[in-house]
Design a protein around this motif. Sequence first.
Motif, PDB file in Angstrom:
ATOM      1  N   GLN A   1       6.831 -11.978   6.281  1.00  0.00           N
ATOM      2  CA  GLN A   1       6.820 -10.541   5.980  1.00  0.00           C
ATOM      3  C   GLN A   1       6.422 -10.281   4.525  1.00  0.00           C
ATOM      4  O   GLN A   1       5.622  -9.392   4.244  1.00  0.00           O
TER       5      GLN A   1
ATOM      6  N   PHE B   1       2.549 -11.120   4.124  1.00  0.00           N
ATOM      7  CA  PHE B   1       1.655 -10.143   4.746  1.00  0.00           C
ATOM      8  C   PHE B   1       1.678  -8.829   3.954  1.00  0.00           C
ATOM      9  O   PHE B   1       0.634  -8.230   3.686  1.00  0.00           O
TER      10      PHE B   1
ATOM     11  N   ASP C   1      -1.930  -7.803   2.248  1.00  0.00           N
ATOM     12  CA  ASP C   1      -2.670  -6.672   2.820  1.00  0.00           C
ATOM     13  C   ASP C   1      -1.651  -5.660   3.351  1.00  0.00           C
ATOM     14  O   ASP C   1      -1.366  -5.620   4.551  1.00  0.00           O
TER      15      ASP C   1
ATOM     16  N   GLU D   1      -1.625  -2.506   3.835  1.00  0.00           N
ATOM     17  CA  GLU D   1      -2.058  -1.482   4.798  1.00  0.00           C
ATOM     18  C   GLU D   1      -2.039  -2.025   6.225  1.00  0.00           C
ATOM     19  O   GLU D   1      -1.508  -1.395   7.143  1.00  0.00           O
ATOM     20  N   THR D   2      -2.617  -3.219   6.404  1.00  0.00           N
ATOM     21  CA  THR D   2      -2.651  -3.807   7.748  1.00  0.00           C
ATOM     22  C   THR D   2      -1.243  -4.214   8.182  1.00  0.00           C
ATOM     23  O   THR D   2      -0.891  -4.080   9.362  1.00  0.00           O
TER      24      THR D   2
ATOM     25  N   GLN E   1       1.489  -2.763   7.430  1.00  0.00           N
ATOM     26  CA  GLN E   1       2.155  -1.537   7.858  1.00  0.00           C
ATOM     27  C   GLN E   1       1.648  -1.089   9.235  1.00  0.00           C
ATOM     28  O   GLN E   1       2.429  -0.672  10.077  1.00  0.00           O
ATOM     29  N   ALA E   2       0.330  -1.218   9.427  1.00  0.00           N
ATOM     30  CA  ALA E   2      -0.242  -0.853  10.727  1.00  0.00           C
ATOM     31  C   ALA E   2       0.277  -1.760  11.829  1.00  0.00           C
ATOM     32  O   ALA E   2       0.291  -1.383  13.003  1.00  0.00           O
ATOM     33  N   SER E   3       0.718  -2.978  11.468  1.00  0.00           N
ATOM     34  CA  SER E   3       1.252  -3.926  12.464  1.00  0.00           C
ATOM     35  C   SER E   3       2.747  -3.728  12.690  1.00  0.00           C
ATOM     36  O   SER E   3       3.367  -4.519  13.389  1.00  0.00           O
TER      37      SER E   3
END
Lengths: 266, 273
Positions: A152, A155, A159, A161-162, A164-166
Motif C-alpha cells: 500500500q 503503490f 502512483d 492517482e492509480t 486511489q483509482a484501485s
Amino acid sequence: MVSVFKSSFLQTALIASLLVGAVCAYLGVYVVLRRIVFVGAALAQVSSAGVGLAMLLNRSPLLVSLLFTLGGVAAFSVKSRDRRITQESIIGIGYAVASALAVLFVAKSAQGEAHMLDVLSGNILTVTPCEVWWMAGIGLAAVMLHVLLSKQFLFSMFDSETAQASGIRAGWWDLFFFLVLGIIISLAIRLAGTLLVFAFLVVPAVTGLLLSQRLGRVCTIAVSVSVLASILGLYMSVRMDLPSGPSIAAVLFAMLVIAWVGTKIR
Amino acid sequence: MKGKSVITCDGENKMADCKQKINVLAFENAALGYGKYVVLNGLSLVINEGDFWGIVGPNGVGKTTILKAMLGVLKPLSGQVRRNRNIRFGYVPQRQFIDEVFPLTAFDVVMMGRYSRLGVFARPSSSDREFVMGCLRHVGIEDLASKPYRELSGGQKQRTLIARALAAEPQVMILDEPTNDMDIGSEHAIMELLSRLHREDNITIVMVSHLLNVVVNYVEKLALIDGGIRMVGDTKDVVSSENLSDVYGVPVKVASFDNKMVVLTGGRDGQRF
C-alpha cells in the motif's frame, strides 16, 4: 577494534546507533523515493523545538517533542489548495520557524545552552539502556508494520492517482507514513540528535539507490551501510576523540562517495 | 450548434432513454471541478459495456477531470456520476506522471495492478506472479519483465502501464493520453494493442487524447469536450470539418484517405478550407 567497545556505555551507544541507523535507513529509502527529504530535516527540527520547550517547561522531552512532531506531520502532509503556496514552502517555513524556536526555548531554559549541542549534534554516548529499549520496541514495530503494509505504501507513493483509482486510499497511507516517520524521528533525535538522524535518513538510502535498481536490495544496502558506519564512526570518535554523531555522519558520507566512485568505474 | 443531431445523450429530455441502457457508468447533468472552481458543467454521458470511447477537446478543457470522475476519485460538484459497482475498472495514467526514481522492474509495476485484489496484509502468491507474467505476455513485453521501468522506451512503459491495468482483471479500461510524446510507430502499436484488447478481450475502453488523427480512426464513439460536452455520438458522425472547427476555433478539414479519416488544420493564409 573490539577492545574499544568493551565498556558498557560504549556498547549501549553502539546498540543505540545501530538501531537508530537501521530504522532510519530503512524508512529513509521511502523518504528519498517520495522526494520528502526536506520533510525529514524539518520534522527533526520541529522535534528539537519540542525538546527545547520541554527543557523550558521542565516537562518530559519525549512527550513534548512527539506532540510537536505530530503537529509537524499534520502541517507538512496536507497539500495546499492555494496554488501560490507550495508544499515545499510550507516545509521550508516550518524548518526555519522550528530552528528559531529551538534556539529561543533553549536560550531561556534553566538548563541553558549546554544542552543545545546535545540536541543538535546529539550525544549517543550518554544514551541510557531504557531509551535503547524504547527505540528497539517502537523502531522494530514501525519497520515490521511498514514491511507488512509495503504494497500500500509503495503503490501510494509511486502512483497515487492509480492507487486511489484501485481503491487504495493513497492520502491516508501517505499520512500514515508521515506519522510513523514523525514518531521515529522524535524518538531517534533523543538518542542521536538532529544531525545524525537526518544523515541516517538520507545518505544510506542514496548510497543504496546508487548501487542497485531493485527496491529490496536498496533497502538491504541502506541498512548495511548504516550498520557499518555506526561501528566505524563510533570507533573513530573514541580513537580520535571526536564527537560521535558527526563522526558517524562523516563515515556515511565517505561510503556514499566510495559508492559513487564505484558506479563511475564500473 | 451544428452537429446537434448526432447527440445521443446530452440533454435532460433524453436521460430517460439513457437510464435504460446504463451498465457501466453515467454522468447525469454533472458539474465537475475542484473546490469552487467548475471545470465542466451540465455533463451527461452514458458508457455501455463493449463501447470504445474517445474523449477529445482542446487543452485544459477538463478531459482528465472527466476520467477522474469516472474512476470515482473526483466527486461531482452537482448532478450525479453513477458507476456500476459490479464492474472493475483499470486505469492507465499519463506515463509522464510516473516518478522514475523508484527502483522497480516492469514486473514490479505490473504487480501493483494485483494489489487491489489482495487483502491488506496478503503477499502476492505464485498464481499472482503467473498472472502478472501473463499480462506482460499479453501486451508483448514478457522479455522485459526484469528490466528496470525507468530504462524502458516510451512505448514499452505504456505497455507496462496497460499490463498493470490488465492485472486488475478489468471490464473497463480508462486511459489518459496513452500515445502522448510517441513516435508514429509506437503510437500505431499502442492503438492496435488497445483495439485488440477491445475486440478480442471485450474490454470497454475510454481514452482521453488530444491527438485527433490517432483517435478518430480507432474509437467507435466520440465526445467533444469544451467547457461541457459539445458533441457526442458515433465517431463518423461527430468528426466533421464544421464540428471540429467550432470546438477548436481554427479552420479544420476532415478528409478521407485510404478509408481512414485525416484531420488537417489551418487553411491557406489562416482562412477556412
